[in-house]
Write a protein that holds these residues in place. Structure first.
Motif, PDB file in Angstrom:
ATOM      1  N   VAL A  49       1.091  -1.152   0.048  1.00  0.00           N
ATOM      2  CA  VAL A  49       0.050   0.206   0.022  1.00  0.00           C
ATOM      3  C   VAL A  49       0.825   1.310   0.237  1.00  0.00           C
ATOM      4  O   VAL A  49       1.772   1.305   0.788  1.00  0.00           O
ATOM      5  CB  VAL A  49      -0.776  -0.058   0.924  1.00  0.00           C
ATOM      6  CG1 VAL A  49      -1.819   1.337   1.183  1.00  0.00           C
ATOM      7  CG2 VAL A  49      -1.860  -1.343   1.357  1.00  0.00           C
ATOM      8  N   THR A  50       0.491   2.179  -0.803  1.00  0.00           N
ATOM      9  CA  THR A  50       1.312   3.212  -1.027  1.00  0.00           C
ATOM     10  C   THR A  50       0.351   4.657  -0.928  1.00  0.00           C
ATOM     11  O   THR A  50      -0.729   4.512  -1.093  1.00  0.00           O
ATOM     12  CB  THR A  50       2.138   3.323  -2.566  1.00  0.00           C
ATOM     13  OG1 THR A  50       1.209   3.386  -3.378  1.00  0.00           O
ATOM     14  CG2 THR A  50       3.140   2.294  -2.673  1.00  0.00           C
ATOM     15  N   GLN A  51       1.297   5.771  -0.412  1.00  0.00           N
ATOM     16  CA  GLN A  51       0.321   7.074  -0.546  1.00  0.00           C
ATOM     17  C   GLN A  51       1.431   7.956  -1.349  1.00  0.00           C
ATOM     18  O   GLN A  51       2.397   8.455  -0.777  1.00  0.00           O
ATOM     19  CB  GLN A  51       0.415   7.499   0.797  1.00  0.00           C
ATOM     20  CG  GLN A  51      -0.440   8.887   1.071  1.00  0.00           C
ATOM     21  CD  GLN A  51      -0.613   9.384   2.371  1.00  0.00           C
ATOM     22  OE1 GLN A  51      -1.226  10.390   2.577  1.00  0.00           O
ATOM     23  NE2 GLN A  51       0.025   8.897   3.357  1.00  0.00           N
ATOM     24  N   PRO A  52       1.055   8.132  -2.659  1.00  0.00           N
ATOM     25  CA  PRO A  52       1.767   8.750  -3.596  1.00  0.00           C
ATOM     26  C   PRO A  52       1.861  10.472  -3.483  1.00  0.00           C
ATOM     27  O   PRO A  52       2.594  11.016  -3.800  1.00  0.00           O
ATOM     28  CB  PRO A  52       1.490   8.480  -4.991  1.00  0.00           C
ATOM     29  CG  PRO A  52       0.281   7.337  -4.815  1.00  0.00           C
ATOM     30  CD  PRO A  52       0.186   7.060  -3.478  1.00  0.00           C
ATOM     31  N   ARG A  53       0.628  10.632  -2.864  1.00  0.00           N
ATOM     32  CA  ARG A  53       0.172  12.081  -2.639  1.00  0.00           C
ATOM     33  C   ARG A  53      -0.569  12.052  -1.493  1.00  0.00           C
ATOM     34  O   ARG A  53      -1.231  11.145  -1.064  1.00  0.00           O
ATOM     35  CB  ARG A  53      -0.692  12.893  -3.745  1.00  0.00           C
ATOM     36  CG  ARG A  53       0.323  13.141  -4.949  1.00  0.00           C
ATOM     37  CD  ARG A  53      -0.545  13.837  -6.185  1.00  0.00           C
ATOM     38  NE  ARG A  53      -1.230  13.037  -7.003  1.00  0.00           N
ATOM     39  CZ  ARG A  53      -2.154  13.251  -7.809  1.00  0.00           C
ATOM     40  NH1 ARG A  53      -2.784  14.359  -7.644  1.00  0.00           N
ATOM     41  NH2 ARG A  53      -2.807  12.296  -8.500  1.00  0.00           N
ATOM     42  N   ALA A  54      -0.678  13.157  -0.781  1.00  0.00           N
ATOM     43  CA  ALA A  54      -1.362  13.316   0.547  1.00  0.00           C
ATOM     44  C   ALA A  54      -2.966  12.775   0.168  1.00  0.00           C
ATOM     45  O   ALA A  54      -3.411  13.441  -0.422  1.00  0.00           O
ATOM     46  CB  ALA A  54      -1.294  14.770   1.221  1.00  0.00           C
ATOM     47  N   GLY A  55      -3.301  11.742   1.249  1.00  0.00           N
ATOM     48  CA  GLY A  55      -4.326  11.573   1.144  1.00  0.00           C
ATOM     49  C   GLY A  55      -5.017  10.501  -0.216  1.00  0.00           C
ATOM     50  O   GLY A  55      -6.092   9.927  -0.243  1.00  0.00           O
ATOM     51  N   GLU A  56      -3.820  10.255  -0.732  1.00  0.00           N
ATOM     52  CA  GLU A  56      -4.083   9.134  -2.015  1.00  0.00           C
ATOM     53  C   GLU A  56      -3.534   8.043  -1.758  1.00  0.00           C
ATOM     54  O   GLU A  56      -2.331   7.787  -1.579  1.00  0.00           O
ATOM     55  CB  GLU A  56      -3.716   9.688  -3.280  1.00  0.00           C
ATOM     56  CG  GLU A  56      -3.926   8.960  -4.641  1.00  0.00           C
ATOM     57  CD  GLU A  56      -2.990   9.586  -5.851  1.00  0.00           C
ATOM     58  OE1 GLU A  56      -3.255   9.201  -6.900  1.00  0.00           O
ATOM     59  OE2 GLU A  56      -2.729  10.681  -5.731  1.00  0.00           O
ATOM     60  N   PHE A  57      -4.350   6.772  -1.701  1.00  0.00           N
ATOM     61  CA  PHE A  57      -3.865   5.742  -1.310  1.00  0.00           C
ATOM     62  C   PHE A  57      -3.883   4.686  -2.508  1.00  0.00           C
ATOM     63  O   PHE A  57      -4.798   4.633  -3.095  1.00  0.00           O
ATOM     64  CB  PHE A  57      -4.423   4.718  -0.020  1.00  0.00           C
ATOM     65  CG  PHE A  57      -4.080   5.896   1.058  1.00  0.00           C
ATOM     66  CD1 PHE A  57      -2.866   5.594   1.838  1.00  0.00           C
ATOM     67  CD2 PHE A  57      -5.070   6.974   1.463  1.00  0.00           C
ATOM     68  CE1 PHE A  57      -2.685   6.699   2.881  1.00  0.00           C
ATOM     69  CE2 PHE A  57      -4.788   7.831   2.493  1.00  0.00           C
ATOM     70  CZ  PHE A  57      -3.471   7.598   3.383  1.00  0.00           C
ATOM     71  N   LYS A  58      -2.805   3.813  -2.696  1.00  0.00           N
ATOM     72  CA  LYS A  58      -2.791   2.989  -3.917  1.00  0.00           C
ATOM     73  C   LYS A  58      -2.449   1.534  -3.006  1.00  0.00           C
ATOM     74  O   LYS A  58      -1.968   1.529  -2.133  1.00  0.00           O
ATOM     75  CB  LYS A  58      -1.880   3.410  -4.792  1.00  0.00           C
ATOM     76  CG  LYS A  58      -2.272   4.592  -5.446  1.00  0.00           C
ATOM     77  CD  LYS A  58      -3.254   4.476  -6.351  1.00  0.00           C
ATOM     78  CE  LYS A  58      -3.324   5.957  -7.117  1.00  0.00           C
ATOM     79  NZ  LYS A  58      -2.996   5.935  -8.721  1.00  0.00           N
ATOM     80  N   ALA A  59      -2.935   0.718  -3.971  1.00  0.00           N
ATOM     81  CA  ALA A  59      -2.452  -0.766  -3.471  1.00  0.00           C
ATOM     82  C   ALA A  59      -2.199  -1.576  -4.911  1.00  0.00           C
ATOM     83  O   ALA A  59      -2.848  -1.672  -5.823  1.00  0.00           O
ATOM     84  CB  ALA A  59      -3.462  -1.463  -2.683  1.00  0.00           C
TER      85      ALA A  59
END
Length: 153
Positions: free
Chosen positions: A83-93
């Protein structure tokens, strides 16, 4: 059983055992992660994978949003997900399994997911390969972000 027949049986067993040992060694070489690793870094990315409002009824809570650093991420070995957070408040998996030879990715720093086996790197926002021998992106995994919790969808 004659001595010649017994010798052939022993040779066959030796070959089967040797082939099995080589297979086990190959699997071990691309072993997995035994924990989670975080990092931090810059910004970037598009197309969030999060699904607000889904409630996450189908999956386990992975982490709190505060646990995932901006520009970094965490690897969850048991779920085989990063799980990543490339930008503040944006989460990816994404799948935590490297598309090169199946090793587990281990680190997310400066928006780069890294596989330690052959140094393949992937974009933390898209999962696309950015370096190393991997040529295919990490497959996206669906997550839900609700109430400060990140859940597998």
């Amino acid at each position: 059983m004659s001595a010649a027949q017994e010798h052939r049986v022993v040779e066959r067993r030796t070959v089967v055992l040797a082939v099995g040992a080589v297979g086990a060694a190959a699997l071990t070489a691309c072993g997995g992660s035994d924990g989670s690793v975080g990092g931090s870094g810059g910004t970037g990315g598009t197309d969030p994978v999060e699904q607000p409002g889904s409630g996450g009824a189908g999956g386990a809570v992975l982490a709190k949003t505060a646990d995932i650093p901006e520009g970094g991420g965490m690897v969850f070995a048991a779920q085989k997900v990063v799980v990543t957070q490339p930008r503040a408040g944006e989460f990816k998996a994404f799948s935590a399994t490297c598309t090169h030879q199946g090793c587990a990715v281990k680190d997310v720093t400066d928006n780069v997911i890294t596989c330690p086996c052959h140094n393949s790197t992937f974009d933390a926002a898209t999962g696309s390969p950015t370096g190393g021998p991997a040529t295919q992106p990490l497959p996206a995994r669906q997550i839900s972000v609700e109430g400060g919790a990140i859940t597998l969808a």
